[in-house]
Write an enzyme that holds these catalytic residues in place. Structure first.
Site, mmCIF file in Angstrom:
data_model
loop_
_atom_site.group_PDB
_atom_site.id
_atom_site.type_symbol
_atom_site.label_atom_id
_atom_site.label_comp_id
_atom_site.label_asym_id
_atom_site.label_seq_id
_atom_site.Cartn_x
_atom_site.Cartn_y
_atom_site.Cartn_z
ATOM 1 C CG ASP A 77 -1.838 1.166 1.305
ATOM 2 O OD1 ASP A 77 -2.031 1.824 0.277
ATOM 3 O OD2 ASP A 77 -2.378 1.426 2.393
ATOM 4 C CG ASP A 120 -4.019 4.743 -2.566
ATOM 5 O OD1 ASP A 120 -3.130 3.979 -2.163
ATOM 6 O OD2 ASP A 120 -5.098 4.900 -1.967
#
Length: 515
Positions: free
Chosen positions: A107, A357
């Site tokens: 992430d 992201d």
């Protein structure tokens, strides 16, 4: 390396100094000349779903994307991945003989590495993951050591709080706090929140081992990670790749600077296909820039499309851990739609910009830009190509606009074989950087089974960009570039030159070439 090892063993085995020299040489040689290559695995790789489940799959991914984006506006700490969102990676923690492989979500929107530890309780985790494939909680090694309250790591995980405050919370006596003698007091537990869950953890250090080309491995001592015994809605941990001091790249950089100067990944295009989603996507660390503005990956089956389109990272003092870029405009078909000013820059309150992201599925656009894109996209699909709007599908999936695409009616003067299914979409970033999006990255086609009451199945297609709403003073990003829009692209995060690059790739071929 294996031949050098044999020679050194035979000729210098009697010298303790030489043994230490060799160990140092091996470590430096591996760290300075090798790439770190991780296979990223999509969370759906072990699942098998059919067309009847498509609506549920799309509805859950749109809901998670929206929840994660909203969370960016509600906290001034980094957020962890919303459950089941996307890609996992694996490495080993602990020292032999109790070395354990851990699997975590990768992430870029989180700056800490954390994992569930025994004993572990997960509240409201029913249906969040498959018990057959979810890794068991980590049994913390005897070699793991709690981080002290006076360490920099403790301050970092508590959003920069002074170590004196943290040691006071750990009940270190005042005299010891004043003398900086609280090394026997552990760092207090920290709280982390994400889109629809949270956890509480303590931080430890242990040995991290990353397999490399046989027979070597990269071994890092005193690797810092969070150990959670309780979470809400999250049965799997996170390997944070954000811009914080405790992210995985930052900790690798402490061992060898070139490992932390940049990283990239190349997500295999899958469109939720059960076969393609099983293919590993390469995550690459340790590659350095050629100095010519083009990444060395250009040598891998090079073509003009292999040149990276770089855009500068935007700095945000309120949220320094995210990777922000500026979006100038989006071209749909032949019309360039300018982005609002808050997509191009970040103000003094931390508002604006676009976050790149890996942990959010779909891209989020501010309402005014989203509406412009939908309007232009709809004109092409309805007026130019003759497709009818599928509003019932929009309600069931959370995606919009959707169209029935099984009946094609070309517009006036357009021959059927010359008609374009969907308009081309181009993202224009700051720094005069443009990225032509692959069609599958913004338009998902599937079979709609209706409501299960005898309706005829039809082929539909939906735009996979989402409305991020309007948050002018929330202290968060104006938009977000999700991983679904990053498929088929190698995305490089150049931390040294503070820029993000995009290049078209056949990601499955790139994986086969590098491994």
């Amino acid at each position: 390396m294996e031949k050098r090892f044999t020679f050194l063993q035979r000729s210098m085995a009697s010298s303790v100094f030489s043994i230490f020299f060799f160990a140092f040489f091996l470590l430096i040689s591996v760290a300075s000349s090798k790439l770190l290559l991780f296979p990223l695995t999509h969370y759906l790789s072990n699942s098998r779903f059919n067309t009847n489940q498509t609506h549920h799959l799309l509805k859950s991914t749109t809901a998670r994307s929206a929840a994660r984006f909203l969370r960016h506006h509600n906290r001034q700490v980094s957020v962890a991945l919303s459950p089941g969102s996307d890609y996992t990676m694996s490495f080993s923690l602990g020292s032999a003989p109790k070395k354990t492989t851990v699997t975590l979500y990768m992430d870029t929107g989180s700056d800490t590495v954390w994992l569930p530890c025994k004993p572990f309780t997960c509240i409201m985790c029913e249906g969040k993951s498959d018990p057959k494939t979810t890794p068991p909680p980590y049994n913390i090694s005897t070699s793991a050591a709690p981080v002290t309250c006076q360490s920099r790591s403790c301050s970092a995980v508590h959003s920069g709080l002074p170590t004196s405050d943290l040691c006071a919370a750990a009940r270190c006596p005042l005299e010891s706090i004043e003398m900086s003698e609280c090394n026997k007091f552990s760092c207090p537990a920290f709280y982390y929140a994400y889109g629809d869950g949270s956890f509480v953890a303590r931080i430890y250090t242990d040995t991290l081992e990353i397999p490399m080309s046989a027979p070597t491995s990269l071994v890092i001592r005193n690797f810092t990670f969070g150990c959670a015994h309780e979470s809400l809605g999250e049965p799997i941990g996170v390997a944070g790749f954000g811009r914080g001091a405790l992210s995985l790249p930052a900790q690798l950089a402490n061992f060898s600077p070139h490992l932390g100067t940049q990283f990239s990944y190349c997500l295999v295009s899958h469109s939720f296909d059960t076969d393609r989603v099983r293919q590993p996507s390469p995550l690459i660390l340790g590659r350095v820039d050629s100095g010519l503005g083009v990444n060395k990956a250009k040598r891998v089956r090079a073509s003009r499309l292999d040149d990276f389109a770089y855009t500068p990272m935007l700095e945000n003092s309120k949220h320094p851990y995210y990777y922000y870029v500026g979006l100038e405009a989006i071209t749909v078909g032949n019309r360039r739609l300018p982005a609002p000013e808050n997509m191009k820059k970040i103000d003094g309150k931390g508002n604006g910009g676009m976050v790149v992201d890996s942990g959010t599925t779909y891209s989020m656009l501010p309402e005014i830009l989203y509406n412009s894109v939908v309007s232009q996209f709809g004109k092409w699909m309805k007026s130019g190509l003759g497709y009818k709007r599928a509003r019932g599908v929009e309600d069931r999936t959370g995606l919009s606009p959707c169209f029935y695409v099984d009946e094609h009616q070309p517009g006036p003067g357009t021959k059927r074989k010359e008609a374009v299914l969907v308009p081309q979409m181009v993202l224009h970033f700051g720094g005069n950087s443009s990225v032509v999006m692959p069609r599958k990255n913004y338009f998902y086609e599937f079979i709609d089974g209706g409501d299960g009451k005898g309706k005829v199945k039809r082929k539909v297609g939906c735009m996979t960009l989402m409305n991020g709403g309007y948050f002018p003073d929330s202290g968060g990003p104006a938009g977000l570039l999700g991983n679904y829009q990053q498929q088929g692209l190698e995305v490089v995060y150049d931390l040294l030159k503070k820029r993000v690059g995009f290049a078209r790739r056949k990601c499955a071929s790139l994986w086969d070439t590098l491994r």
